[in-house]
Motif scaffolding. Structure first.
Motif, mmCIF file in Angstrom:
data_model
loop_
_atom_site.group_PDB
_atom_site.id
_atom_site.type_symbol
_atom_site.label_atom_id
_atom_site.label_comp_id
_atom_site.label_asym_id
_atom_site.label_seq_id
_atom_site.Cartn_x
_atom_site.Cartn_y
_atom_site.Cartn_z
ATOM 1 N N GLU A 103 1.011 -1.194 0.062
ATOM 2 C CA GLU A 103 -0.075 -0.044 0.174
ATOM 3 C C GLU A 103 0.742 1.297 -0.053
ATOM 4 O O GLU A 103 0.239 2.074 -0.560
ATOM 5 C CB GLU A 103 -0.950 0.057 1.131
ATOM 6 C CG GLU A 103 -2.268 -0.803 0.907
ATOM 7 C CD GLU A 103 -3.107 -0.786 1.968
ATOM 8 O OE1 GLU A 103 -2.748 -0.228 3.228
ATOM 9 O OE2 GLU A 103 -4.317 -1.487 2.153
ATOM 10 N N PRO A 104 1.935 1.561 0.853
ATOM 11 C CA PRO A 104 2.718 2.801 0.989
ATOM 12 C C PRO A 104 3.429 3.026 -0.615
ATOM 13 O O PRO A 104 3.245 2.366 -1.688
ATOM 14 C CB PRO A 104 3.671 2.312 1.908
ATOM 15 C CG PRO A 104 3.395 1.122 2.491
ATOM 16 C CD PRO A 104 2.497 0.438 1.516
ATOM 17 N N TYR A 320 0.449 -3.781 8.035
ATOM 18 C CA TYR A 320 0.537 -3.098 6.863
ATOM 19 C C TYR A 320 0.821 -1.463 7.505
ATOM 20 O O TYR A 320 1.090 -0.372 6.756
ATOM 21 C CB TYR A 320 -0.467 -2.779 6.116
ATOM 22 C CG TYR A 320 -0.794 -4.130 5.550
ATOM 23 C CD1 TYR A 320 -0.180 -4.539 4.507
ATOM 24 C CD2 TYR A 320 -1.976 -5.043 6.004
ATOM 25 C CE1 TYR A 320 -0.378 -5.999 4.008
ATOM 26 C CE2 TYR A 320 -2.242 -6.057 5.515
ATOM 27 C CZ TYR A 320 -1.454 -6.712 4.249
ATOM 28 O OH TYR A 320 -1.641 -7.994 3.948
ATOM 29 N N THR A 322 -0.852 0.925 8.709
ATOM 30 C CA THR A 322 -2.044 1.718 8.411
ATOM 31 C C THR A 322 -3.156 1.696 9.243
ATOM 32 O O THR A 322 -3.325 0.714 10.059
ATOM 33 C CB THR A 322 -2.508 1.417 6.813
ATOM 34 O OG1 THR A 322 -3.212 -0.096 7.016
ATOM 35 C CG2 THR A 322 -1.518 1.138 5.902
ATOM 36 N N ASP A 341 -8.813 5.403 2.624
ATOM 37 C CA ASP A 341 -8.422 4.977 1.157
ATOM 38 C C ASP A 341 -9.961 4.825 0.380
ATOM 39 O O ASP A 341 -10.087 5.208 -0.603
ATOM 40 C CB ASP A 341 -7.665 3.758 0.903
ATOM 41 C CG ASP A 341 -7.657 3.542 -0.312
ATOM 42 O OD1 ASP A 341 -6.487 4.186 -1.026
ATOM 43 O OD2 ASP A 341 -8.019 2.457 -0.936
#
Length: 381
Positions: A103-104, A320, A322, A341
Motif C-alpha cells: 500500500e505505501p 501494514y 496503516t 482510502d
C-alpha cells in the motif's frame, strides 16, 4: 639221514633267520614266509598309496568401502531479501502494489512492510513463507503482473490522453456531471455541454485525489469517479424529480430484500457482498445501512457467521502500518473499520480482507452501539 637234515634245519633257523630258510627249502616255503618278512621291515609307500592334500582355498575377506558422508544441499541464495535496495526492489513493490499486497509509496527499500507483503503473497500461494524473494516467488509474481512503468516505480501520476474535455457534448457529458453531482463536486443543472463549470469540477475532483489537475477526464479520472458513484438514473440525467420514493429500510415492518435469515433475530452486522452494503440489524429491524467494500481476489473477505471478538477505536495495523479506526474484529485479523482510502478512492481499490467503511461519522456512531459478542454475518444475497 632224515634226522641229520632236520637237525641242520633247526640250526640254520636259529642262526640265520628267514633268509636262510628260504634258500634251503626252496620256492615252496618262500610263498609262506614273504608276508612275515614284510611285516618285520619298514614299508615304503608306493606313489599310488600317497594321498596328496591340496591346500584349502581361502576366501579373501571383502573390502568394506566406507559410505561417503552425506553433504547437505546448500539453500539457494534469495534474489531479494530484507536490507536490499534499488531498482529491483522498486519493481518488486510496484508489482505487489498492482495486486493489492503493497500500500505505501514505492521506496526501493526492502523494509519490514515489504517483508510482510512478500510473506502474505507466499502464504496465499502455499509457498514457503520466508519473506524473501526466491526464484519461485518471483516467477509467480511476474506471471500475475505487468511490467511497471517508471512513473509507477517513482510514485509519479501522469495524466493519460483525455476521453472527455472542454468543448465536448452529449450524453457522456451528462453522465459525468450527474456523477460529480452525486458526490458534491458539481452544482446546477445537468447539461450535455462540457464547459468551464464542468472543467472546474473535474479539476477539483482530481486535486482531492492527487491526480494531475488537468480539468480533462482521462481514464484514471473516469475510473475513480465511476468507482465512487452509482450509474445515474434518467431522472438525474434530465433534472427530474423521481416519481416515487424508495422504501425506507429503517422503518419497522418494512421488508428488507436480500437480508440473510441469520440477521432476523438478535443483534447483527449483516454484510452483503452482492450489494456492497452493511446493515446494522436488531431483532430484524434495520437501524443503519452503510456502503462497504471487501478484500481483493488475492485477499478475500471470509464469508460465514462470526461474532465481534474485540474492538479497537484507534487501531493501527501492525502488518501494514496503516490506521484502522473504529475496528471491530470478527475473524482473526479481519475487521469492520473506517478506511480513508475507501473514502478517497471508492471501489477503485480493495482491502486486505477487512470490511471497509467510508462514512467516518456513521462508523463512529456504530462503533459505540455494537457490543463484543454481537453477530457478524458475511454473505452473498
Amino acid at each position: 639221514m632224515r634226522n641229520v637234515l632236520i637237525a641242520s634245519l633247526i640250526v640254520v633257523v636259529g642262526a640265520g633267520g628267514a633268509y636262510g630258510v628260504n634258500q634251503l627249502v626252496g620256492d615252496e616255503t618262500a610263498e609262506a614266509t614273504t608276508p612275515l618278512a614284510r611285516s618285520s621291515v619298514s614299508a615304503v609307500p608306493s606313489p599310488e598309496d600317497v594321498v596328496t592334500l591340496e591346500p584349502a582355498e581361502t576366501t579373501p575377506e571383502p573390502t568394506i568401502t566406507p559410505e561417503p558422508e552425506p553433504t547437505e544441499t546448500p539453500e539457494p541464495e534469495p534474489l531479494l531479501a530484507a536490507g536490499a535496495s534499488g531498482g529491483e526492489v522498486r519493481d518488486l513493490q510496484a508489482r505487489l502494489k498492482q495486486i493489492g499486497w503493497f500500500e505505501p509509496d514505492i521506496s526501493g527499500e526492502y523494509d519490514d512492510v515489504t517483508v510482510e507483503a512478500v510473506t502474505g503473497f507466499q502464504a496465499r500461494r502455499e509457498l514457503p513463507e520466508t519473506g524473501e524473494v526466491d526464484e519461485e516467488t518471483w516467477d509467480r509474481l511476474v506471471g500475475m503482473t505487468r511490467e511497471p512503468t517508471d512513473d509507477e516505480m517513482h510514485n509519479r501520476i501522469v495524466a493519460g490522453p483525455p476521453i472527455l474535455q472542454p468543448g465536448d457534448s452529449g450524453e457522456r457529458v451528462r453522465e459525468l456531471q450527474a456523477r460529480l453531482k452525486q458526490i458534491g463536486w458539481f452544482e446546477g443543472e445537468i447539461t450535455p455541454n462540457y464547459g468551464d463549470m464542468t472543467k472546474l469540477a473535474v479539476a477539483g475532483f482530481q486535486a482531492r485525489r492527487e491526480l494531475p489537475e488537468t480539468g480533462d477526464v482521462d481514464q484514471e479520472t473516469w475510473d475513480r469517479l465511476v468507482a465512487m458513484t452509482q450509474k445515474p438514473t434518467d431522472d438525474e440525467l434530465h433534472n427530474r424529480e423521481p416519481e416515487a420514493e424508495e422504501p425506507d429500510e429503517d422503518e419497522p415492518g418494512t421488508e428488507v430484500p436480500g437480508l440473510d435469515p441469520r440477521c432476523a433475530t438478535g443483534r447483527a452486522l449483516c454484510i452483503d457482498k452482492t450489494s456492497n452494503s452493511m446493515r446494522w440489524v436488531i431483532d430484524g429491524q434495520v437501524k443503519m445501512t452503510l456502503d462497504v467494500r471487501f478484500g481483493s481476489e488475492m485477499t478475500p473477505t471470509r464469508e460465514g457467521g462470526f461474532q465481534v471478538g474485540w474492538k479497537s477505536r484507534d487501531h493501527v495495523s501492525s502488518l501494514y502500518d496503516t490506521p484502522m479506526p473504529y475496528a471491530m474484529f470478527f475473524s482473526g485479523g479481519q475487521a469492520v473499520h473506517y478506511s480513508p482510502d475507501f473514502a478517497e478512492n471508492g471501489y477503485n481499490g480493495a482491502s486486505h480482507g477487512c470490511v471497509n467503511v467510508r462514512d467516518r461519522d456513521a462508523i463512529a456512531s456504530l462503533f459505540d452501539q455494537v457490543n463484543v459478542g454481537d453477530k457478524v454475518i458475511v454473505y452473498r444475497s
